[in-house]
Design an enzyme around this catalytic site. Sequence first.
Site, PDB file in Angstrom:
ATOM      1  N   GLY A 175       7.299  97.435  43.441  1.00  0.00           N
ATOM      2  CA  GLY A 175       7.066  96.018  43.119  1.00  0.00           C
ATOM      3  C   GLY A 175       6.450  95.809  41.744  1.00  0.00           C
ATOM      4  O   GLY A 175       6.861  94.907  41.005  1.00  0.00           O
ATOM      5  N   LYS A 190      -1.029  91.975  36.099  1.00  0.00           N
ATOM      6  CA  LYS A 190      -0.488  91.563  37.396  1.00  0.00           C
ATOM      7  C   LYS A 190      -1.627  91.207  38.341  1.00  0.00           C
ATOM      8  O   LYS A 190      -2.789  91.551  38.104  1.00  0.00           O
ATOM      9  CB  LYS A 190       0.380  92.666  37.990  1.00  0.00           C
ATOM     10  CG  LYS A 190      -0.421  93.770  38.640  1.00  0.00           C
ATOM     11  CD  LYS A 190       0.384  94.731  39.490  1.00  0.00           C
ATOM     12  CE  LYS A 190      -0.581  95.694  40.174  1.00  0.00           C
ATOM     13  NZ  LYS A 190      -0.068  96.971  40.529  1.00  0.00           N
TER      14      LYS A 190
HETATM   15  C1  R5P Z   1      -2.074 100.277  41.366  1.00  0.00           C
HETATM   16  O1  R5P Z   1      -2.856  99.694  40.634  1.00  0.00           O
HETATM   17  C2  R5P Z   1      -1.279 101.452  40.926  1.00  0.00           C
HETATM   18  O2  R5P Z   1      -1.635 101.866  39.653  1.00  0.00           O
HETATM   19  C3  R5P Z   1       0.216 101.157  40.953  1.00  0.00           C
HETATM   20  O3  R5P Z   1       0.503 100.135  40.021  1.00  0.00           O
HETATM   21  C4  R5P Z   1       0.661 100.704  42.321  1.00  0.00           C
HETATM   22  O4  R5P Z   1       0.148 101.558  43.308  1.00  0.00           O
HETATM   23  C5  R5P Z   1       2.160 100.666  42.419  1.00  0.00           C
HETATM   24  O5  R5P Z   1       2.493 100.182  43.686  1.00  0.00           O
HETATM   25  P1  R5P Z   1       3.887  99.479  43.943  1.00  0.00           P
HETATM   26  O6  R5P Z   1       4.956 100.370  43.417  1.00  0.00           O
HETATM   27  O7  R5P Z   1       3.953  99.319  45.444  1.00  0.00           O
HETATM   28  O8  R5P Z   1       3.839  98.136  43.255  1.00  0.00           O
END
Ligand code: R5P
Length: 290
Positions: free
Chosen positions: A223, A188
């Site tokens: 997200g 992502k």
């Molecule tokens: C970021 O790299 C973390 O590992 C999580 O993927 C992230 O904090 C998830 O955030 P959200 O649920 O807002 O996409």
Amino acid sequence: MIIVGGPASNGIDEAISKILRADLIKAESKVFPDGESYIRYPRPLGNEEVVIVQSTYYPQDKHLIELFLMAETAKDMGASKVTAVVPYMAYLRQDRRFKDGEALSVKTVLGILSHVGCDSLVVVEPHHPEALKYFKGEVKLVDPIPALAREIKKEVEDPFVLAPDRGALSRAERLAKELGSPFSYVEKERDRTTGEVRIKELPQGNLSGKDVVLIDDIISTGGTMELASKVSYKLGARKVIAAAAHALLVNNALDRLKKAGVKDIISTNSVNVQGDVKVVDISELIAVRL
Ligand code: R5P
């Protein structure tokens, strides 16, 4: 050893004190009318090892200040060793200056924790363990994946573990080992200004007919998991479930995940999880590290 339950201990303090047959004292706390935090120990602390249990979920800043106050006060009162058990350690994701001039929050927060007299720190599934180098004392990590795997096994038949970003790949690998399944990752990309995420690279492997298990350290807005779930269904998944160490679930994350077809969410009690989530107790895993 004395266990101190902070205002954000989420019951883990009581569980640990029972498991270790150690005395438990609850730190008294209140908020002054102007918003400042107050902490008091209801009894003297001698030359003892003090284990403070305080997670740092929302409101993170308040819970951190309470932790700092509890730690320094314990040392001032004569504690021979102070261990901070912080099941969810806030600010670990800001471990780089993604944009010029940004605060390196993890360095500041862990620097203060060292400064107020914490000798040892116990954290569950940090975002990147390397970021804990900013804490000057001993660090112990708690791996919740085997405990999550036991719950996940009840929900899946033919699992495929998918990390919703490359950073979670080692988590996916650990979980896949527990489940005896294949694993892969979706790459992502996050817009550092809006926070929006988009898919950069599709996963390798055949997801067709599989029960896809998404695994991450944190679900915040949902997200990241939402995108990975949609991709999984596009690639033929039979169903998708989401597991994470820390289910912060801010804004309308739960709705978002349900709408993206996530059938179950499994997490730990590192934070005070709200809503329809299966919660795995990690108190015992923490207790054995003390
Ligand atoms: C970021 O790299 C973390 O590992 C999580 O993927 C992230 O904090 C998830 O955030 P959200 O649920 O807002 O996409």
